[in-house]
Design a protein around this motif. Structure first.
Motif, PDB file in Angstrom:
ATOM      1  N   SER A  58      34.015   5.559   0.410  1.00 16.96           N
ATOM      2  CA  SER A  58      32.844   5.191   0.607  1.00 16.96           C
ATOM      3  C   SER A  58      32.296   4.290   1.739  1.00 16.96           C
ATOM      4  O   SER A  58      31.165   4.109   1.890  1.00 16.96           O
ATOM      5  CB  SER A  58      32.812   3.773  -0.786  1.00 16.96           C
ATOM      6  OG  SER A  58      33.514   2.684  -0.406  1.00 16.96           O
TER       7      SER A  58
ATOM      8  N   SER B 233      29.822   5.233  -6.937  1.00 13.45           N
ATOM      9  CA  SER B 233      31.222   5.175  -8.057  1.00 13.45           C
ATOM     10  C   SER B 233      31.670   3.818  -7.981  1.00 13.45           C
ATOM     11  O   SER B 233      32.176   3.129  -8.906  1.00 13.45           O
ATOM     12  CB  SER B 233      32.071   6.363  -7.882  1.00 13.45           C
ATOM     13  OG  SER B 233      31.455   7.634  -8.054  1.00 13.45           O
ATOM     14  N   VAL B 234      32.022   3.407  -6.770  1.00  9.71           N
ATOM     15  CA  VAL B 234      32.631   2.176  -6.638  1.00  9.71           C
ATOM     16  C   VAL B 234      31.770   0.909  -7.253  1.00  9.71           C
ATOM     17  O   VAL B 234      32.182   0.115  -8.145  1.00  9.71           O
ATOM     18  CB  VAL B 234      32.841   1.680  -5.126  1.00  9.71           C
ATOM     19  CG1 VAL B 234      33.214   0.112  -4.791  1.00  9.71           C
ATOM     20  CG2 VAL B 234      33.879   2.627  -4.601  1.00  9.71           C
TER      21      VAL B 234
ATOM     22  N   MET C 151      30.529   8.328  -3.662  1.00 13.44           N
ATOM     23  CA  MET C 151      31.734   7.321  -3.636  1.00 13.44           C
ATOM     24  C   MET C 151      31.344   5.993  -3.972  1.00 13.44           C
ATOM     25  O   MET C 151      31.767   5.168  -4.640  1.00 13.44           O
ATOM     26  CB  MET C 151      32.986   7.652  -2.550  1.00 13.44           C
ATOM     27  CG  MET C 151      33.327   8.866  -2.626  1.00 13.44           C
ATOM     28  SD  MET C 151      34.501   9.254  -4.223  1.00 13.44           S
ATOM     29  CE  MET C 151      33.386  10.415  -4.836  1.00 13.44           C
TER      30      MET C 151
ATOM     31  N   TRP D 234      41.301   6.018  -2.849  1.00 12.91           N
ATOM     32  CA  TRP D 234      40.745   6.659  -2.012  1.00 12.91           C
ATOM     33  C   TRP D 234      39.056   6.911  -2.301  1.00 12.91           C
ATOM     34  O   TRP D 234      38.381   6.825  -1.146  1.00 12.91           O
ATOM     35  CB  TRP D 234      41.045   8.211  -2.160  1.00 12.91           C
ATOM     36  CG  TRP D 234      40.616   9.115  -0.909  1.00 12.91           C
ATOM     37  CD1 TRP D 234      40.959   9.255   0.106  1.00 12.91           C
ATOM     38  CD2 TRP D 234      39.534   9.934  -1.098  1.00 12.91           C
ATOM     39  NE1 TRP D 234      40.357  10.483   0.887  1.00 12.91           N
ATOM     40  CE2 TRP D 234      39.382  10.783   0.152  1.00 12.91           C
ATOM     41  CE3 TRP D 234      38.507  10.487  -2.157  1.00 12.91           C
ATOM     42  CZ2 TRP D 234      38.357  11.560   0.601  1.00 12.91           C
ATOM     43  CZ3 TRP D 234      37.557  11.206  -1.904  1.00 12.91           C
ATOM     44  CH2 TRP D 234      37.375  11.922  -0.623  1.00 12.91           C
ATOM     45  N   MET D 235      38.747   6.634  -3.229  1.00 16.57           N
ATOM     46  CA  MET D 235      37.344   6.382  -3.734  1.00 16.57           C
ATOM     47  C   MET D 235      36.498   5.282  -2.740  1.00 16.57           C
ATOM     48  O   MET D 235      35.717   5.470  -2.246  1.00 16.57           O
ATOM     49  CB  MET D 235      36.940   6.553  -5.186  1.00 16.57           C
ATOM     50  CG  MET D 235      35.503   6.029  -5.354  1.00 16.57           C
ATOM     51  SD  MET D 235      35.389   5.670  -7.339  1.00 16.57           S
ATOM     52  CE  MET D 235      36.237   4.198  -7.553  1.00 16.57           C
TER      53      MET D 235
ATOM     54  N   PRO E 147      43.532   8.070  -6.685  1.00 18.42           N
ATOM     55  CA  PRO E 147      42.046   8.501  -6.574  1.00 18.42           C
ATOM     56  C   PRO E 147      40.954   7.143  -6.246  1.00 18.42           C
ATOM     57  O   PRO E 147      40.127   7.279  -5.769  1.00 18.42           O
ATOM     58  CB  PRO E 147      41.977   9.066  -7.914  1.00 18.42           C
ATOM     59  CG  PRO E 147      43.307   9.284  -8.334  1.00 18.42           C
ATOM     60  CD  PRO E 147      44.214   8.387  -7.783  1.00 18.42           C
TER      61      PRO E 147
ATOM     62  N   SER F 215      29.035  13.305  -0.257  1.00 12.35           N
ATOM     63  CA  SER F 215      30.440  12.639  -1.053  1.00 12.35           C
ATOM     64  C   SER F 215      30.574  11.055  -0.739  1.00 12.35           C
ATOM     65  O   SER F 215      30.845  10.585  -1.641  1.00 12.35           O
ATOM     66  CB  SER F 215      31.516  13.504  -0.670  1.00 12.35           C
ATOM     67  OG  SER F 215      31.466  14.818  -0.741  1.00 12.35           O
ATOM     68  N   GLU F 216      30.166  10.795   0.452  1.00 15.29           N
ATOM     69  CA  GLU F 216      30.342   9.342   0.824  1.00 15.29           C
ATOM     70  C   GLU F 216      29.568   8.550   0.056  1.00 15.29           C
ATOM     71  O   GLU F 216      29.789   7.217  -0.355  1.00 15.29           O
ATOM     72  CB  GLU F 216      30.323   9.078   2.332  1.00 15.29           C
ATOM     73  CG  GLU F 216      31.252   9.862   3.231  1.00 15.29           C
ATOM     74  CD  GLU F 216      30.936  11.147   3.420  1.00 15.29           C
ATOM     75  OE1 GLU F 216      31.636  12.059   3.800  1.00 15.29           O
ATOM     76  OE2 GLU F 216      29.852  11.594   3.140  1.00 15.29           O
TER      77      GLU F 216
END
Length: 273
Positions: free
Chosen positions: A32, A244-245, A241, A27-28, A24, A237-238
């Motif tokens: 991104s 989140s990174v 992500m 893939w995150m 996960p 979503s991109e």
């Protein structure tokens, strides 16, 4: 079953578990760099055919992620430094200094460990409101300056320091402050690193308390900024992500770089305690 086969099976299970845990995160990072809408395809691609930095540029140029990042660094660093100062002094006092009610007070401190943090949030918020610290960095920093767990961790480690060192220093005329700074603190370095990492990670990842005490976006930390971003860009979503990174990567790198000292402090503390 032969030893070689058993070893191969164990290693296979460990590698499989590592892949499941890391997939996960990988893939995150990959998502991104994807174009808008690319991560929502079915089945979702593992990597982008046309990688782009657009999502990160959007975060820092328009979404204010740079301000949130600076806020998180400021708050987490301040909490870590102040927590080290207060927890080290309190832990040393409970371990080596004799004063009236020491053991009873420490038992009360231990009792605080079993009380859920949510129970104290309302009275704590009211106290900060009376102090004028709501919607300020101080409202996040002050409650975390000292913790029962941090004091307990330092106290258990400090109990392993020989009393003869402090007695010899007192005979030579050293003050208690000098004994603490020149003799005790160097011996507490392993647990200091452990406590610093633990405190910084906890402060960086904290979401609930900053959400309660901070009302203006100019004071938002990264978790709050990412949550507000998700309300505005729920379908992107991109971009999420990428956010989140930015939130995960700094503390992940910090922990991986210092994990040896972190584990060493925990193990030494458990043995000495």
């Amino acid at each position: 079953m032969s030893p070689r086969l058993a070893k191969a099976l164990i290693n296979g299970f460990l590698i499989g578990g590592a892949v499941i845990a890391l997939f996960p995160l990988l893939w995150m990072v990959s998502a991104s760099f994807m174009q808008p809408g690319e991560a929502s395809a079915l089945p979702p691609p593992l990597w982008s055919a046309h990688a782009t930095m657009r999502n990160y540029q959007e975060l820092f140029l328009r979404a204010g992620m740079g301000r949130y990042l600076l806020n998180s660094l400021l708050v987490s660093t301040a909490i870590t430094v102040l927590s080290l100062v207060f927890n080290l002094m309190a832990g040393y006092a409970f371990a080596k200094l004799r004063f009236a009610g020491r053991d009873r007070l420490f038992k009360v401190l231990l009792g605080m460990l079993i009380i859920p943090a949510q129970v104290a949030m309302l009275p704590l918020f009211l106290m900060l409101k009376y102090m004028g610290l709501v919607n300020s960095y101080g409202g996040v920093i002050v409650p975390a300056m000292a913790t029962a767990f941090g004091t307990f961790l330092v106290r258990q480690y400090a109990r392993g320091i020989p009393d003869e060192l402090m007695e010899a220093a007192r005979i030579d005329g050293a003050s208690e402050l000098r004994i603490f700074v020149r003799i005790v603190m160097p011996l507490l370095k392993p647990i200091m690193v452990t406590l610093a990492i633990f405190t910084f990670l906890t402060a960086w990842n904290d979401f609930m308390w900053p959400l309660i005490v901070l009302t203006g976006q100019e004071h938002y930390t990264l978790p709050l900024g990412l949550a507000s971003l998700s309300r505005e860009h729920a379908q992107d979503s991109e971009l999420m992500m990428a956010g989140s990174v930015i939130t995960v990567l700094p503390v992940l790198v910090l922990f991986l770089a210092l994990q040896r000292y972190y584990l060493e402090g925990l193990l030494l503390g458990s043995v000495k305690g």
